[in-house]
Write a protein that holds these residues in place. Structure first.
Motif, PDB file in Angstrom:
ATOM      1  N   VAL A 115       0.850  -1.191   0.000  1.00 43.32           N
ATOM      2  CA  VAL A 115       0.000   0.000   0.000  1.00 43.32           C
ATOM      3  C   VAL A 115       0.884   1.239   0.000  1.00 43.32           C
ATOM      4  N   LYS A 116       0.339   2.327  -0.531  1.00 45.50           N
ATOM      5  CA  LYS A 116       1.063   3.599  -0.544  1.00 45.50           C
ATOM      6  C   LYS A 116       0.056   4.732  -0.696  1.00 45.50           C
ATOM      7  N   PRO A 153       6.121   3.273   0.482  1.00 45.83           N
ATOM      8  CA  PRO A 153       5.328   2.043   0.431  1.00 45.83           C
ATOM      9  C   PRO A 153       5.453   1.235   1.707  1.00 45.83           C
ATOM     10  N   ALA A 154       4.412   0.464   2.011  1.00 44.69           N
ATOM     11  CA  ALA A 154       4.412  -0.412   3.182  1.00 44.69           C
ATOM     12  C   ALA A 154       3.684  -1.696   2.836  1.00 44.69           C
ATOM     13  N   TYR A 181       6.830   1.773   9.593  1.00 49.51           N
ATOM     14  CA  TYR A 181       7.738   2.757  10.175  1.00 49.51           C
ATOM     15  C   TYR A 181       9.072   2.843   9.445  1.00 49.51           C
ATOM     16  N   GLY A 182       9.457   1.800   8.754  1.00 54.77           N
ATOM     17  CA  GLY A 182      10.765   1.786   8.105  1.00 54.77           C
ATOM     18  C   GLY A 182      10.837   2.639   6.865  1.00 54.77           C
ATOM     19  N   SER A 183       9.725   2.767   6.135  1.00 52.54           N
ATOM     20  CA  SER A 183       9.780   3.501   4.869  1.00 52.54           C
ATOM     21  C   SER A 183       8.557   4.370   4.598  1.00 52.54           C
ATOM     22  N   ALA A 184       7.499   4.256   5.436  1.00 51.53           N
ATOM     23  CA  ALA A 184       6.266   4.965   5.111  1.00 51.53           C
ATOM     24  C   ALA A 184       6.034   6.201   5.977  1.00 51.53           C
TER      25      ALA A 184
END
Length: 393
Positions: free
Chosen positions: A95-96, A102-103, A167-170
């Motif tokens: 999802v994004k 994106p996550a 949390y890592g990229s979104a």
């Protein structure tokens, strides 16, 4: 009512169908639905598994064939039963939203028919619904509402990993992307544990799950959960995640985070450790590109102190059997011939009993693993950590 412990791994991918069609392209070719459920039942000793990629139409056809042949049956409370192992059909979705990265999220449904309905909806909003972890071109909160409408479970996946996670990229806060009230649990991922995750105060309300995210048969069960429930089924899983009617997650069994691929921040170019004091450039090669480690990401969005809520079960740091130096496939087969399953080796057999099968040295490593006394070399930048060579010298 009588409860019992059930070992569960809720995140296992399908690599190919039995006819050879790709599903998860980066996963092993022999990671078929049939092989997964047999491996989990006969070798791993898992009694509840989530098979991700059950949204793929050719996978659903194979499940239908196994049901018709009597190899599987549907549990009245949800799930597909093979022997005394129950499979929960699931899917991993990318999802994004505008302004976020994106996550990946996980959704689970009680029955194959419900998953087929979900597939039909996804097919209208995905490029290729047959493949794993495809981007859904709809608002993620709409996905959450559809999951609730069809009686499913919604779990953000490996929430701290630097690529394609909550949390890592979104985002920095869950409610910037998701409706927290429609989240049933949070999956930690291989490079974090409960103590680390509880640095983020907004996660205190959620049940944590630890799963393998297996891309090959040996990786099944490298992380898993001990659930306290009446029997394996979708309904019992929901009650355990929601901590209702006496059901709960009794313990999380996961990698020591130091063994995870993304525990420490490392240089993307040369792989060297990149500490907070290193500044904007790699201290080794001068590159400006790094892979942020889970430990550092958690500290950047959370509190310095970790405070776990009363409902949080113990997180048991362990070294999977495949990480033990000298414990190859043939040696593992010897152990399974004697003790039954990997769960029996990890939890029930004594070190003395193991030593009579594979020798005192290897049994000693397994014993020190249980006690958290192995020396470990930290992972990061996409490379797993490992048991130190000093352990075998």
């Amino acid at each position: 009512m009588i409860f019992r412990s059930v070992f569960a791994d809720l995140h296992i991918h399908i690599g190919r169908t039995e006819s050879g069609l790709p599903v998860k392209i980066t996963a092993a070719r022999n990671l078929t639905f049939r092989n997964i459920i047999r491996e989990a039942h006969h070798r791993k000793g898992l009694r509840l598994i989530g098979i991700i990629d059950a949204h793929s139409p050719p996978v659903q056809e194979e499940i239908r064939q196994m049901l018709a042949a009597g190899e599987l049956r549907e549990h009245p409370d949800g799930g597909l039963v093979y022997g005394d192992t129950v499979c929960i059909p699931g899917a991993e979705i990318e999802v994004k939203e505008e302004g976020t990265g994106p996550a990946h999220v996980l959704v689970y449904f009680p029955h194959l028919e419900t998953m087929e309905r979900f597939t039909a909806w996804c097919a209208r909003h995905m490029t290729n619904v047959r493949l794993s972890t495809q981007r859904l071109y709809r608002p993620v909160r709409e996905l959450q509402k559809k999951t609730k409408e069809w009686g499913g479970l919604f779990i953000p996946a490996h929430v701290f990993t630097p690529f394609k996670s909550l949390y890592g990229s979104a985002v920095d806060r869950m409610d910037e992307l998701l409706d927290p009230d429609l989240v049933h649990a949070v999956e930690l991922g291989l490079s974090s544990d409960s103590e680390m995750a509880d640095h983020v105060p907004e996660l205190a309300r959620f049940t944590f799950v630890t799963d393998s995210d297996a891309h090959s048969l040996p990786k099944i069960g490298r992380e898993y959960n001990e659930l306290w429930m009446k029997e394996p089924s979708f309904r019992e899983l929901r009650l355990a995640l929601e901590r209702r009617e006496g059901r709960r997650v009794k313990a999380n069994y996961g990698l020591d985070p130091r063994l995870g691929k993304y525990y420490r921040t490392r240089c993307k170019a040369c792989g060297e450790l990149w500490s907070e004091a290193s500044g904007a450039c790699c201290p080794s090669c001068g590159s400006g590109k790094k892979v942020t480690g889970v430990r550092d990401r958690i500290l950047s969005i959370g509190n310095r102190e970790s405070r776990s809520p009363e409902h949080r079960p113990p997180y048991v740091r362990q070294v999977p059997l495949e990480f033990i130096p000298g414990l190859g496939r043939k040696t593992l087969d010897k152990l399974l011939d004697v003790f039954g399953t990997e769960m029996d080796v990890l939890h029930r057999a004594s070190v003395e009993e193991i030593g009579r099968v594979v020798g005192e040295d290897l049994a000693g490593l397994i014993g020190r693993s249980r006690e958290g006394k192995l020396r470990l070399e930290e992972g990061g930048g996409g490379e797993y950590g490992r048991v130190s060579k000093m352990e075998t010298t």
